[in-house]
Design an enzyme around this catalytic site. Structure first.
Site, mmCIF file in Angstrom:
data_model
loop_
_atom_site.group_PDB
_atom_site.id
_atom_site.type_symbol
_atom_site.label_atom_id
_atom_site.label_comp_id
_atom_site.label_asym_id
_atom_site.label_seq_id
_atom_site.Cartn_x
_atom_site.Cartn_y
_atom_site.Cartn_z
ATOM 1 N N ASP A 1 0.820 -1.225 0.000
ATOM 2 C CA ASP A 1 0.000 0.000 0.000
ATOM 3 C C ASP A 1 0.851 1.272 0.000
ATOM 4 O OD1 ASP A 1 -2.257 -1.660 0.263
ATOM 5 O OD2 ASP A 1 -2.002 -1.695 2.429
ATOM 6 N N LYS B 1 2.174 2.287 -5.004
ATOM 7 C CA LYS B 1 2.914 1.820 -6.191
ATOM 8 C C LYS B 1 2.119 2.030 -7.483
ATOM 9 C CE LYS B 1 3.354 -2.297 -4.398
ATOM 10 N NZ LYS B 1 2.816 -2.055 -3.050
ATOM 11 N N GLY C 1 -4.168 -4.466 -4.551
ATOM 12 C CA GLY C 1 -5.138 -3.478 -5.021
ATOM 13 C C GLY C 1 -4.386 -2.211 -5.347
ATOM 14 N N HIS C 2 -4.247 -1.914 -6.634
ATOM 15 C CA HIS C 2 -3.496 -0.725 -7.039
ATOM 16 C C HIS C 2 -4.466 0.346 -7.531
ATOM 17 C CE1 HIS C 2 0.392 -3.245 -7.596
ATOM 18 N NE2 HIS C 2 0.104 -3.001 -6.347
ATOM 19 N N GLN D 1 2.235 -5.917 -3.090
ATOM 20 C CA GLN D 1 2.552 -5.973 -1.650
ATOM 21 C C GLN D 1 3.864 -5.202 -1.399
ATOM 22 O OE1 GLN D 1 1.656 -9.363 -3.106
ATOM 23 N NE2 GLN D 1 -0.376 -8.564 -2.835
HETATM 24 P P1 IMP Z 1 -2.549 -12.730 1.872
HETATM 25 O O1 IMP Z 1 -1.619 -12.177 0.847
HETATM 26 O O2 IMP Z 1 -4.009 -12.508 1.537
HETATM 27 O O3 IMP Z 1 -2.233 -14.143 2.234
HETATM 28 O O4 IMP Z 1 -2.335 -11.899 3.240
HETATM 29 C C1 IMP Z 1 -1.128 -11.976 4.000
HETATM 30 C C2 IMP Z 1 -0.762 -10.615 4.586
HETATM 31 O O5 IMP Z 1 -0.397 -9.737 3.536
HETATM 32 C C3 IMP Z 1 -1.922 -9.925 5.328
HETATM 33 O O6 IMP Z 1 -1.360 -9.171 6.393
HETATM 34 C C4 IMP Z 1 -2.490 -8.975 4.297
HETATM 35 O O7 IMP Z 1 -3.154 -7.894 4.874
HETATM 36 C C5 IMP Z 1 -1.206 -8.571 3.581
HETATM 37 N N1 IMP Z 1 -1.438 -8.139 2.194
HETATM 38 C C6 IMP Z 1 -1.698 -8.924 1.138
HETATM 39 N N2 IMP Z 1 -1.819 -8.185 0.021
HETATM 40 C C7 IMP Z 1 -1.613 -6.925 0.374
HETATM 41 C C8 IMP Z 1 -1.572 -5.683 -0.347
HETATM 42 O O8 IMP Z 1 -1.730 -5.621 -1.569
HETATM 43 N N3 IMP Z 1 -1.302 -4.580 0.389
HETATM 44 C C9 IMP Z 1 -1.087 -4.629 1.721
HETATM 45 N N4 IMP Z 1 -1.094 -5.743 2.424
HETATM 46 C C10 IMP Z 1 -1.367 -6.885 1.770
#
Ligand code: IMP
Length: 422
Positions: free
Chosen positions: A13, A16, A40-41, A223
């Protein structure tokens, strides 16, 4: 533009999507290399807001080719929905999108397992996005995954899916879930596969040929560094390689083709989901939430907010080889009279300047702050470095220096125009 990897230097977040959108202007191809629709971009073009989850944000620029690489885990039904949504907004998605046939597919049993595992962890949950990302990468590593190339061949797909649904039903029913219908999943995924077929290809050779022609590539990380499966705050991480190395394994582009790594960091720190965050600050969280900022683009969850942590951004520079930083959301700090930056951690009686690997220790770290005077005026209309208030320039110079790389881009709002390049 040299071949560039753009990576998040914090917990995701970082903004990017917006920086990618700005840099895409100079690239021929924009390439996603990991993650899935957990990302989510958000990109604002004129007054239109686009939130992209799987498709690289380059799709919003006519003439750019977008690639979803082999390192991504992909829900084909979600992808078709995203394509249809973009088309409704007037965005062309046709010969400009290529999807790797070796990307792994996310199925409903992955999402259910994601939910069950989180529930079973109780208060130790990770706080995942529940998109099935962890279980899908788990299947990939266990060699029980199904790839797009398998989905495209209906008889191979049927056989593989039948085995996987059977095995997962055994597991899911033991956890109290209803059985999944193989026939239903098969029909839905085959329908999506028919629509997806024109986009699916061997992207490794496509990217290699593009490199040979001298096309410029921009790799869009999803991420952030501290959610990386190896280098993040394990186990509170995602399941993919979110650091620069993931751009090579997740696309098949060799490391010696990469010229530059840009790290994106917010002017402060945020995190969604669980796990230690030394600079978390409730007052600062309230400040951003009252401004209507810092809600997740994928899940809508309120993000945890804190001061910039230079221990983290310096570590991000090392593991990614960041040459240049882009600092986003500077305008979020506009009204503050004092701004803090974490430059060390107090752990017991010691002061340390590295992130400890044991999460119990990281949770005990108390930040040591350096304070900077705020600028207390709006930066939203600043368009060049000299437009920025003196204290904002001092702050930006300091955080780039503390993080160990050049400052190249500053973002003062969500719009394309609200970008300062140095
Ligand atoms: P997962 O990727 O859904 O397995 O989540 C694992 C961890 O990564 C959790 O803490 C999510 O909130 C975090 N996370 C996954 N995708 C994003 C993203 O695009 N932005 C911020 N945090 C993310």
């Amino acid at each position: 533009m040299p071949n560039t990897i753009l990576i998040g230097a914090q917990w995701g977040d970082e903004g990017k999507g917006k920086i990618i959108d700005v840099l895409t202007d100079r690239a021929d191809l924009v390439v996603r290399m990991q993650g899935g629709n957990n990302a989510g971009h958000t990109v604002l073009v004129g007054k239109k807001k686009y939130v992209l989850h799987l498709i690289p944000s380059g799709i919003l620029r006519p003439g750019k080719r977008c690639v979803i690489g082999n390192g991504v885990v992909l829900d084909p039904i979600h992808l078709m929905g995203e394509i249809d949504g973009l088309r409704k907004l007037g965005v062309r998605v046709k010969e400009n999108l290529f999807v790797s046939e070796t990307a792994h597919v996310v199925f409903p049993y992955h999402r259910l397992l994601d939910e069950h595992r989180e529930t079973a962890k109780g208060k130790n949950k990770i706080g995942t996005t529940k998109r099935g990302i962890g279980p899908a990468y788990g299947d990939k590593a266990a060699r029980t995954g199904i790839r797009l190339v398998d989905l495209m061949d209906s008889s191979t797909f049927s056989k593989l899916l039948q085995q996987r649904v059977h095995a997962n039903n055994t597991l899911l029913t033991s956890l109290g879930s209803k059985r999944l219908s193989f026939k239903k999943i098969e029909a839905e995924y085959q329908a999506a596969a028919r629509k997806l077929k024109p986009f699916v290809t061997d992207t490794v050779h496509l990217l290699h040929d593009a490199c040979e022609r001298g096309d410029q590539m921009l790799f869009e990380g999803a991420q952030g560094t501290f959610l990386d499966i190896d280098h993040g705050t394990y186990p509170f991480v995602t399941s993919s390689s979110t650091t620069a190395g993931g751009a090579c394994t997740g696309t098949g582009v060799a490391p010696n083709r990469i010229d530059r790594v840009v790290g994106v960091m917010k002017a402060y720190t945020t995190r969604v989901g669980e796990g230690p965050m030394p600079t978390e600050d409730d007052l600062l969280s309230d400040h951003f939430h009252q401004m209507g900022r810092e809600y997740g683009a994928t899940t809508g969850r309120a993000r945890r907010c804190g001061w910039l942590d230079a221990i983290l951004t310096r570590h991000a520079r090392i593991v990614n080889g960041i040459n240049e930083f882009a600092v986003t959301n500077l305008d979020g700090l506009d009204t503050l009279s004092t701004i803090r930056v974490c430059t060390g951690y107090r752990l017991g009686r010691k002061t340390i300047d590295r992130i400890p690997n044991a999460m119990g220790q990281l949770a005990q770290c108390r930040p040591v702050y350096t304070e900077f005077p705020g600028w207390e005026q709006s930066t939203e209309k600043c368009r060049k470095w000299s437009d920025l208030p003196l204290n904002a320039r001092r702050y930006l110079r300091a955080i780039a220096e503390l993080s160990g790389a050049k400052l190249r881009i500053v973002s003062v709002g969500p719009a394309r125009a609200q970008t300062i390049e140095l």
